[in-house]
Design a protein around this motif. Structure first.
Motif, PDB file in Angstrom:
ATOM      1  N   ASP A  56      31.523  20.237  45.809  1.00 48.25           N
ATOM      2  CA  ASP A  56      32.771  19.570  45.423  1.00 48.25           C
ATOM      3  C   ASP A  56      33.357  18.781  46.597  1.00 48.25           C
ATOM      4  N   LEU A  57      33.220  19.335  47.801  1.00 45.07           N
ATOM      5  CA  LEU A  57      33.749  18.644  48.976  1.00 45.07           C
ATOM      6  C   LEU A  57      32.860  17.467  49.362  1.00 45.07           C
ATOM      7  N   HIS A  59      31.224  15.475  47.630  1.00 46.66           N
ATOM      8  CA  HIS A  59      31.270  14.279  46.789  1.00 46.66           C
ATOM      9  C   HIS A  59      32.258  13.245  47.327  1.00 46.66           C
ATOM     10  N   TYR A  60      33.236  13.704  48.117  1.00 44.41           N
ATOM     11  CA  TYR A  60      34.202  12.753  48.705  1.00 44.41           C
ATOM     12  C   TYR A  60      33.520  11.729  49.595  1.00 44.41           C
ATOM     13  N   GLU A  65      24.718  15.905  45.133  1.00 46.02           N
ATOM     14  CA  GLU A  65      24.935  17.314  44.819  1.00 46.02           C
ATOM     15  C   GLU A  65      23.687  18.106  45.181  1.00 46.02           C
ATOM     16  N   ALA A 134      34.478   7.909  47.831  1.00 49.64           N
ATOM     17  CA  ALA A 134      35.902   7.683  48.104  1.00 49.64           C
ATOM     18  C   ALA A 134      36.149   7.499  49.597  1.00 49.64           C
TER      19      ALA A 134
ATOM     20  N   ILE B 551      38.964  18.315  38.112  1.00 53.57           N
ATOM     21  CA  ILE B 551      38.337  18.701  39.378  1.00 53.57           C
ATOM     22  C   ILE B 551      38.705  17.619  40.374  1.00 53.57           C
ATOM     23  N   ARG B 552      38.796  17.988  41.668  1.00 50.89           N
ATOM     24  CA  ARG B 552      39.183  16.984  42.655  1.00 50.89           C
ATOM     25  C   ARG B 552      38.262  15.778  42.592  1.00 50.89           C
ATOM     26  N   GLU B 577      37.455  23.856  39.247  1.00 57.17           N
ATOM     27  CA  GLU B 577      37.347  24.303  40.640  1.00 57.17           C
ATOM     28  C   GLU B 577      36.984  25.784  40.690  1.00 57.17           C
ATOM     29  N   LEU B 627      42.994  12.735  47.614  1.00 59.67           N
ATOM     30  CA  LEU B 627      43.002  11.728  46.558  1.00 59.67           C
ATOM     31  C   LEU B 627      43.821  12.194  45.358  1.00 59.67           C
TER      32      LEU B 627
END
Lengths: 191, 654
Positions: A56-57, A59-60, A65, A134, B551-552, B577, B627
Motif C-alpha cells: 500500500d505504501l 504504490h505512492y 505490487e 503520485a 484505500i489510500r 487498509e 494525498l
C-alpha cells in the motif's frame, strides 16, 4: 569417511529442514509514523510480514505490487532444497568425499544464483516504476540494499540475512568440516 | 500633618487589605498543592499512563476513556447516544443498537460503568454501563473499545442500581429507582402504595458466548432502589441494594421520602433465587423488550424482540431476600475486599453504618426480625450492625477500598473525602475536594484486590476551578495520592459529560489485548467488498447500493452516474487498509445524516436521499495520507424521469 564425518554430513543435511520454518532474508523498515516498524521476510517458499501494508505504501512511488504468486522462484526453491537434503543424506550413506565436494560446490553455486536472483528482483521493484506514480522524485530509486542499511525517503531500510541463511551457512561449513576430519582416511575407506 | 495622616490611612488600609487577602487566601480553594506533585502526574511524551480510567458520561450517554495519573482523555465510547463523529447510531449497522420497545432512542443517561470480574478482580474483558432513563444495560468489548451489546430491562424505570456484577460476572444487576405499576397500567399516581412496585433484575452473562440474557426478575415493594454491589468471598452468593422512599411518597420526595429514620439495604441471595427459578417458582410474565447485539465479524447490529421474563415473588421464595435497616435514605452500598463488611452511604445520616455479613447470617439463623414487608423479613439493626463511623462528614455517599484495611468515603455536603479504618471505624484522614464529590474511584476499589494507589474524586460542581466558559462549565475530576498516611491532592482534570462514576484498571491488563485493525479476511458484512475489483453500483427499484472501497488515497468507484432524485442511496464503504491507525471517513454534500469513520477492515453503510439534480462531491474526512485531499469523487444526480443508466468507474486495477 570417518564415522564422525558421516554424522556431520547427516546433521548438515537434516538441519536444512529448518529453512522451511525460518526466513532466509529479512528487510525491516522504520519511519517516523511507523514506530512499531514494518518487516518483510523472504522464505524459500513465501514472503511473510507486513506485505500488504508495504505494498500500500509502495504504490505512492509507483513500485509494483509484490505478489508472492507471481514469483516463480518461491514455487521451485522448496524442491531444490529438498533435492539438496536428499543428496546430503545419500552422502551420509555413501561417505564419498568427491560427491560431498559436488554437493558443496552445487550448494554454493545455487546459493550465489539465488542471491543474484534476489538482487535482480529488488532491482526490478526499485527501478521499474509506474510513470503515473503520485510521488516522483527525479533520480530516485527504491531498491533496498542486498545487505546493509539505507535511507529511502521517510523509511530507514535494514536488509540482512536471517535464520534460514545462517542454517545454510552452517550446513555447508559442517560438510567442509566433515571432509577436513576425514582428510587422511579416504584410501582405506574406498579401498 | 495632612501628609502624615494620609500615609497612616494608606498604611492601615494596606494592612487591612493584606489581612483580608490572607483570610480569603486561606479560605480559597486554590491553595497550593504540597511537594513536587508535578512529577507524580507527569507522563513524558511517548510514555504511557499506568492506569486506564473509564468514566461514565452521565447525561451524555457515553463512556470517557482517560489515563491515570495524567488525566489525559483518549476516547469517548459511544453507548446510548448517537455520535455524528463516527456515525454510531446513524449508520445502518449501528441503528439497531439504539432500538427499544419505545422505538429508536438517540440518547440516555448512563451513570455507572463496571468492569467484568473473575474471582472478584477486574479481568479486562468487558465494561458494562447502565441506561437510567429507558432502562438498559450495555456491554463494551475492551478489545475494540466498542459497544457490542445492549439489553433492555422490562418492568423497570430509572435503572440506577446497575450494572454491578457478581464475583465472576455470573450476573449483572439492574433495578427500579422509580417504582411503577407492574405490569404497566393507567392508574392514578396517588394510588402509588397500592399499585406501584419495584423490580430487581439479574442479567446472566453466558460464559461461552459472552452474551447477556435477562435470567429473572424479583418483584419487590415499591421503594426507590438506588445503588447496588454484589458480595465477594464469603458473601459471594449475595447482592445488596440500597433503597430509600420506604415512605412510598409519590410527590415532593425531597421532604416526603426523608421522614423515616431508617430505610433499607436489601440483601438478595441470588444463588437461592437461581435455584427457585430452576424449581419453577418463577412466573412467566408477558413483556416486550429489545436485545441488540453487534457482531464484530459482520460489523453489524441486529435487534431481537423478546416477549417474556421470569418473575420471582419474595413471598413464594423464603430466604431469598432480607432488608437490613440502614439510617436515613442510604445511597451507596459498598462491600469491602474481604466480603464481610457492607458499607451504607446514608446520605442524610450523621454516621456511616457498616453491616456485618457474618452477623447477618447469624441474625437470619436466629430469626432476629423486626417485622416484614410483603414477605421480606426486616432484620434487627443491632443484630446486623458491625459498627458506625462517627462524624465522618456531611452527606456520605460512596465508599471504595484500598486493600490495606482502609475505606474512603465521599461526602457530598462537606465536599471532602474521608479515610477511615475498617474494624475500628475511626476516621484517620480527610481531604477537601472541589466541589461536592459524588462517586469516587480507586483502581479496583470495589473489587477483592484494589490497586490502592490513587483515589479519583468525581465532583458534581466545578465553579472556579478552570478558565470560565460561560454558564456551562466543564465537569471536574481530581486525582489524589493514597499511598501515604495522609492523602495528597495531585491533579484537577476536566471530563466530558457527567462523570458520575468511574472504574480504573492497570493499563497492562488491557493494552496487550487492544485490537489494532479488523481483519479483512474475517469481514463477513453482507455488503463488504474485499477487493477493489469487486467495487460496483447496483440498482434495485429506487434503491441504489454502492459497494465502495476506500484505500489510500482513493475511493472506488469515484465517478458514479445514473442516480436519480428520489432514490435511496446506500453507500456501503469498506476500508481496505490493514495498517494500524489508518481510518477513512466518508461524507457527501447535502447528506442529511452523519459522516462515518470506517476503521481498517471495517464496512459501514450510510443512507443518502438526494432530492435535487446536480453533481455532488464526496470525500474522505479523516486525514490519513499525504494525498488525503485527493481522496474524493463525484455522484451525478439526474431528474427522477431522466434516462441515465447506472455507470461508474474505478481508478484502481481490476
Amino acid at each position: 569417511m570417518k564415522k564422525s564425518s558421516k554424522i556431520l554430513l547427516l546433521v548438515s543435511s537434516l538441519i536444512l529442514i529448518g529453512i522451511f520454518f525460518f526466513p532466509l532474508w529479512t528487510i525491516d523498515l522504520q519511519a517516523p509514523q511507523y514506530p512499531e516498524g514494518l518487516t518483510m521476510g523472504s522464505w524459500i517458499n513465501k514472503i511473510s510480514g507486513d506485505l500488504k501494508i508495504i505494498n500500500d505504501l509502495n504504490h505512492y512511488v509507483g513500485m509494483k505490487e509484490i505478489v508472492p504468486d507471481a514469483i516463480p522462484e518461491l514455487k521451485y526453491m522448496p524442491f531444490i532444497v529438498g533435492f539438496l537434503i536428499v543428496f546430503g543424506l545419500v552422502n551420509f550413506f555413501l561417505g564419498n568425499k568427491k560427491l560431498v565436494w559436488v554437493w558443496i560446490i552445487l550448494f554454493v553455486l545455487l546459493g550465489a544464483i539465488g542471491l543474484y536472483d534476489f538482487y535482480m528482483w529488488e532491482y526490478d521493484y526499485g527501478h521499474n516504476l509506474n510513470p503515473n506514480a503520485a510521488i516522483k522524485i527525479p533520480g530516485m530509486a527504491y531498491q533496498p540494499p542486498l545487505i546493509g542499511s539505507k535511507q529511502m525517503l521517510n523509511f530507514h531500510v535494514d536488509s540482512y540475512p536471517s535464520i534460514g541463511f545462517v542454517i545454510i551457512a552452517v550446513s555447508i561449513l559442517l560438510a567442509i568440516l566433515a571432509i577436513y576430519l576425514s582428510r587422511n582416511v579416504e584410501h582405506k575407506q574406498e579401498g | 500633618m495632612f501628609n502624615a495622616f494620609t500615609k497612616k490611612a494608606i498604611l492601615i488600609g494596606l494592612t487591612f487589605a493584606a489581612l483580608v487577602g490572607i483570610y480569603f487566601g486561606c479560605k480559597s480553594s486554590k491553595e497550593v498543592v504540597s511537594g513536587d506533585v508535578a512529577k507524580a502526574v507527569y507522563v513524558p511524551p511517548g510514555s504511557y499512563d499506568e492506569f486506564y480510567l473509564f468514566t461514565s458520561g452521565g447525561f451524555n450517554g457515553q463512556v470517557g476513556v482517560y489515563g491515570l495519573p495524567s488525566g489525559r482523555h483518549f476516547k469517548t465510547i459511544s453507548v446510548f447516544s448517537q455520535n455524528p463523529e463516527t456515525g454510531y447510531g446513524y449508520t445502518e449497522e449501528t441503528k439497531p443498537m439504539l432500538m427499544t420497545s419505545y422505538g429508536f432512542i438517540p440518547w440516555d443517561d448512563s451513570p455507572h460503568p463496571e468492569l467484568s470480574m473473575t474471582d472478584g478482580v477486574p479481568d479486562g474483558r468487558f465494561l458494562f454501563i447502565n441506561a437510567n432513563n429507558t432502562p438498559r444495560v450495555a456491554k463494551i468489548d475492551l478489545r475494540t473499545f466498542e459497544t457490542t451489546e445492549i439489553i433492555e430491562i422490562p418492568n423497570a424505570a430509572g435503572n440506577h442500581a446497575s450494572p454491578f456484577v457478581t464475583e465472576n460476572t455470573e450476573y449483572i444487576v439492574a433495578s427500579t429507582m422509580f417504582s411503577i405499576p407492574i405490569p404497566q397500567a393507567d392508574v392514578s399516581i396517588s394510588s402509588y402504595k397500592e399499585n406501584f412496585k419495584g423490580t430487581i433484575s439479574f442479567i446472566a452473562l453466558d460464559p461461552k458466548t459472552e452474551r447477556m440474557n435477562l435470567a429473572f426478575q424479583i418483584l419487590v415493594p415499591g421503594f426507590d432502589y438506588d445503588l447496588a454491589h454484589a458480595g465477594k468471598g464469603p458473601s459471594h452468593d449475595w447482592a445488596f441494594f440500597t433503597c430509600y422512599n420506604t415512605e412510598q411518597a409519590n410527590t415532593l420526595l425531597e421532604v416526603n421520602a426523608s421522614k423515616n429514620d431508617k430505610d433499607f439495604i436489601a440483601a438478595v441471595n441470588w444463588k437461592l433465587a437461581e435455584k427457585y427459578v430452576q424449581e419453577g417458582k418463577a412466573k412467566k410474565m408477558n413483556v416486550e423488550y429489545y436485545h441488540n447485539v453487534y457482531d464484530e465479524k459482520k460489523h453489524m447490529a441486529t435487534s431481537e424482540v423478546k416477549t417474556a421474563v421470569l418473575v420471582l415473588e419474595p413471598k413464594d421464595c423464603p430466604g431469598m431476600i432480607y432488608y437490613l435497616p440502614t439510617p436515613k435514605s442510604p445511597h451507596g452500598v459498598d462491600v469491602d475486599p474481604t466480603g464481610e463488611y457492607i458499607v451504607g452511604g446514608g446520605k442524610l445520616a450523621t454516621v456511616i453504618p457498616v453491616h456485618s455479613f457474618s452477623k447477618m447470617l447469624k441474625a437470619i439463623e436466629n430469626k432476629q426480625f423486626d417485622g416484614e414487608i410483603n414477605g421480606i423479613p426486616i432484620l434487627k439493626y443491632e443484630a446486623v450492625m458491625a459498627g458506625e463511623v462517627q462524624n465522618p462528614g456531611l452527606g456520605p455517599l460512596h465508599t471504595e477500598f484500598d486493600g490495606k484495611g482502609y475505606a474512603y468515603t465521599s461526602c457530598f455536603v462537606s465536599s471532602e473525602i474521608v479515610k477511615w479504618k475498617l474494624g475500628t471505624w475511626e476516621v484517620v484522614d480527610r481531604i477537601p475536594v472541589y466541589y461536592s464529590v459524588g462517586h469516587l474511584c480507586i483502581p479496583g476499589g470495589d473489587s477483592k484486590k484494589p490497586w490502592g494507589k490513587y483515589v479519583v474524586a468525581l465532583n458534581k460542581i466545578t465553579k472556579d476551578r478552570y478558565l470560565p466558559t460561560g454558564p456551562e462549565l466543564t465537569q471536574s475530576a481530581q486525582l489524589i495520592d493514597i499511598t501515604g498516611e495522609k492523602m495528597k491532592m495531585l491533579l484537577d482534570f476536566p471530563t466530558v459529560g457527567e462523570p458520575h462514576y468511574a472504574q480504573s484498571i492497570p493499563a497492562e491488563i488491557l493494552m496487550k489485548n487492544s485490537a489494532k485493525i479488523y481483519k479483512l479476511e474475517e469481514n463477513q458484512h453482507p455488503y463488504a467488498v474485499l477487493k477493489e475489483a469487486d467495487a460496483r453500483v447496483e440498482r434495485k427499484g429506487n434503491e441504489v447500493h454502492i459497494y465502495m472501497t476506500a484505500i489510500r488515497s482513493h475511493f472506488a468507484p469515484d465517478n458514479i452516474e445514473g442516480i436519480k432524485a428520489g432514490d435511496v442511496v446506500y453507500f456501503h464503504v469498506t476500508n481496505l487498509e490493514q495498517d494500524w491507525d489508518i481510518p477513512h471517513g466518508f461524507t457527501i454534500k447535502g447528506l442529511t445524516n452523519a459522516e462515518m469513520l470506517i476503521m481498517p477492515g471495517q464496512t459501514k453503510t450510510i443512507v443518502w436521499k438526494p432530492t435535487k439534480p446536480g453533481v455532488y462531491p464526496f470525500y474522505c474526512t479523516d486525514f490519513s495520507s499525504a494525498l488525503h485531499q485527493e481522496m474524493q469523487g463525484y455522484v451525478r444526480v439526474s431528474p427522477a424521469n431522466a434516462n441515465v443508466q447506472i455507470s461508474y468507474n474505478t481508478t484502481g486495477k481490476k
